[in-house]
Scaffold this motif. Sequence first.
Motif, PDB file in Angstrom:
ATOM      1  N   ASP A  26       0.638  -1.205  -0.037  1.00  0.00           N
ATOM      2  CA  ASP A  26      -0.027  -0.073   0.135  1.00  0.00           C
ATOM      3  C   ASP A  26       0.916   1.191   0.056  1.00  0.00           C
ATOM      4  O   ASP A  26       0.739   2.102  -0.588  1.00  0.00           O
ATOM      5  CB  ASP A  26      -1.100  -0.006   1.043  1.00  0.00           C
ATOM      6  N   GLY A  27       1.902   1.129   0.662  1.00  0.00           N
ATOM      7  CA  GLY A  27       2.949   2.488   0.791  1.00  0.00           C
ATOM      8  C   GLY A  27       3.716   2.880  -0.644  1.00  0.00           C
ATOM      9  O   GLY A  27       3.364   3.670  -1.181  1.00  0.00           O
ATOM     10  N   TYR A  84      -0.990  -5.365  -1.752  1.00  0.00           N
ATOM     11  CA  TYR A  84      -0.942  -5.976  -0.500  1.00  0.00           C
ATOM     12  C   TYR A  84      -0.968  -5.061   0.384  1.00  0.00           C
ATOM     13  O   TYR A  84       0.053  -4.391   1.026  1.00  0.00           O
ATOM     14  CB  TYR A  84       0.538  -6.828  -0.314  1.00  0.00           C
ATOM     15  N   ASP A 143      -1.502  -3.724   4.009  1.00  0.00           N
ATOM     16  CA  ASP A 143      -1.522  -4.004   5.397  1.00  0.00           C
ATOM     17  C   ASP A 143      -1.669  -2.667   6.363  1.00  0.00           C
ATOM     18  O   ASP A 143      -1.592  -2.501   7.626  1.00  0.00           O
ATOM     19  CB  ASP A 143      -0.231  -4.512   5.831  1.00  0.00           C
ATOM     20  N   ALA A 169       0.193  -0.127   6.398  1.00  0.00           N
ATOM     21  CA  ALA A 169       1.242   0.263   6.999  1.00  0.00           C
ATOM     22  C   ALA A 169       2.456   0.251   6.132  1.00  0.00           C
ATOM     23  O   ALA A 169       2.545  -0.484   5.202  1.00  0.00           O
ATOM     24  CB  ALA A 169       1.506  -0.595   8.134  1.00  0.00           C
ATOM     25  N   TYR A 170       3.696   0.793   6.738  1.00  0.00           N
ATOM     26  CA  TYR A 170       4.949   0.322   6.087  1.00  0.00           C
ATOM     27  C   TYR A 170       5.403  -0.777   6.951  1.00  0.00           C
ATOM     28  O   TYR A 170       5.926  -0.790   8.079  1.00  0.00           O
ATOM     29  CB  TYR A 170       5.904   1.687   6.424  1.00  0.00           C
ATOM     30  N   GLY A 171       4.896  -1.888   6.393  1.00  0.00           N
ATOM     31  CA  GLY A 171       5.087  -3.028   7.194  1.00  0.00           C
ATOM     32  C   GLY A 171       6.472  -3.542   7.377  1.00  0.00           C
ATOM     33  O   GLY A 171       6.816  -4.037   8.570  1.00  0.00           O
TER      34      GLY A 171
HETATM   35 MG   LIG Z   1       2.087  -2.007   3.615  1.00  0.00          MG
END
Ligand SMILES: [Mg+2]
Length: 566
Positions: A455-456, A480, A482, A484-486
């Motif tokens: 997403d980032g 993908y 989430d 967030a910056y997973g």
């Molecule tokens: Mg992410």
Amino acid sequence: MTAGMRVADAVGQGLAKLGAEVVFGVVGSGNFHVTNALIAGGARFVAARHEGGAAVMADAWARTTGRPGVVSVHQGPGLTNAMTGIAEAAKSRTPLLVLAAEAPEIRSNFHVDVAGLAAAVDAVPERLYSPASALADVHRAYQTALGRRTVVLALPLSVQAAVWEAGPSRGGLGGSSPLVSTVQAAPRTYPPAPSPEAVTAIAAVLRGAVQPVFIAGRGARGRAGRACARAELERLAEACGALLATSAVAKGLFRGNPWDLDVSGGFASPLAAELITGADLIIGWGCSLNMWTMRHGKLIGTGATLIQVDDDATALGAHRPVHLGVLGDVAETARAVADAYQPVAGAAGYRSPELRERIAREVRWRDVPFTDDSDGQRIDPRTLSIALDDLLPAERTVAVDSGNFMGYPSMYLSVPDEAGFCFTQAFQSIGLGLASAIGAAVARPDRLAVAALGDGGALMGVSELETVVRLGIPMVVVVYDDEAYGAEVHHFGPDGDPLDTVRFPPADIAAIGRGFGFEGVTVRTAADLATVRGWLDGPRERPLLIDAKVTSGRGSWWLEEAFRGH
Ligand SMILES: [Mg+2]
Ligand SMILES: Cc1ncc(C[n+]2csc(CCOP(=O)(O)OP(=O)(O)O)c2C)c(N)n1
């Protein structure tokens, strides 16, 4: 090219004659004429929405076709916007020519040190010096790019606007300056042939090896004027009983070979890692055996012998000491070694019927058992990836952005061959995946392009969604998501650090996609993927964006490996 024309026109048309087929760019006043001249000369122009996207598209196009990519940018901010893509290309040794308009006047608000910017990211600075030398300058820059370098050709506005100084036409460019004919008369360079001693040495070491593994890298891929080295490597591997693997950038190179272990490194499956670690001889073919490919050395068994074959002398031993470094073209060397190789009677090397069955059963990630973390609200990224692998046609090009998620598409989505995987990760920048997929899609319109993004990265490169729609590319973008910056969440989370800077509220990325003209679908369960099947079965008039709300309970196992490299 006619006398009295502008230098900008002569440059654009000259480049088209040299072979520039597709030009990616964002047009401003400083590159307006040169770009139009390229089009007039027969090149196709693809407008990106951000110069970073344009550079990455050209890079991906070059990787996919094996031919030099061309980018055209405005002076000043046009170039600075493109810098991340240029750095990625330069680190990857992509043959790429950046046409960078330049305002050389120091007081111009557009002034930047073009040569300095190029040098700062290890690209080659080149320059249009004068109306008389213009075509020789272009030719030299293009030749340098062909030699696997990323070249930034500064096009000073004053030189571009001047009248081209043409003399009597001679040579392929229709050029006239003495320099043109000098450059054209220069001898062509050929890939280095291995020395006979080196060929004998590799054959001897192979003869003594019981469990050899070949790892093919970027240098085994095909490129302008040189075919992929697959056939030569397979022949030699067959003769000595070697198993086959690739670095990430060459994923797919041995697709379909029963001894293919797929990618070596962080993305290697447990069986692939076990077998590579068990090798007593590893040969890197156009592969640097770097920290990624060898998991910081953990994939090299104690006492294993390392050989590296590369057509670039500076690559030999650059990342780790090797027992034997051989300067030579990959295909040429493999062929010569196969010719010289004396098989050991009765020895099958690393190959046995049992192992062949085990590889068929276990080597793919999708065949490795896992506990599905899907909870009805969010889908496990492994479940998502396996379902997509089943749904999407085999003739596909997979382009992957950077981030925690990146291993899922890299490991669970198969690709038809090495051109079907576009991995612009040398600079580890997020936000390049979508543009990579566009460049690869322009190069291979016969294949379904699949952009796998976090997403980032998706939101960072979002402007190119419009490019996909405008070009009418029937692409599948899978995010993908989430929220967030997973990568940072999973790296720092276990230490109890605050994570507010790397977490975001939910974003409706499917709706964002629809706003750009995509068909947008939100996926929370495997059942939601029915829409994907519907899209695939339909006319695919609009591209498809899948906003997959993925589970994020666990960090990925390849990530810690990546952070160790910082
Ligand atoms: Mg992410
Ligand atoms: C241009 C750039 N900025 C920052 C980073 C640092 N970084 C590495 S991974 C990452 C998170 C990416 O988030 P996302 O795309 O959502 O993928 P995820 O890690 O969540 O799977 C960031 C910010 C980077 N690699 N490149």
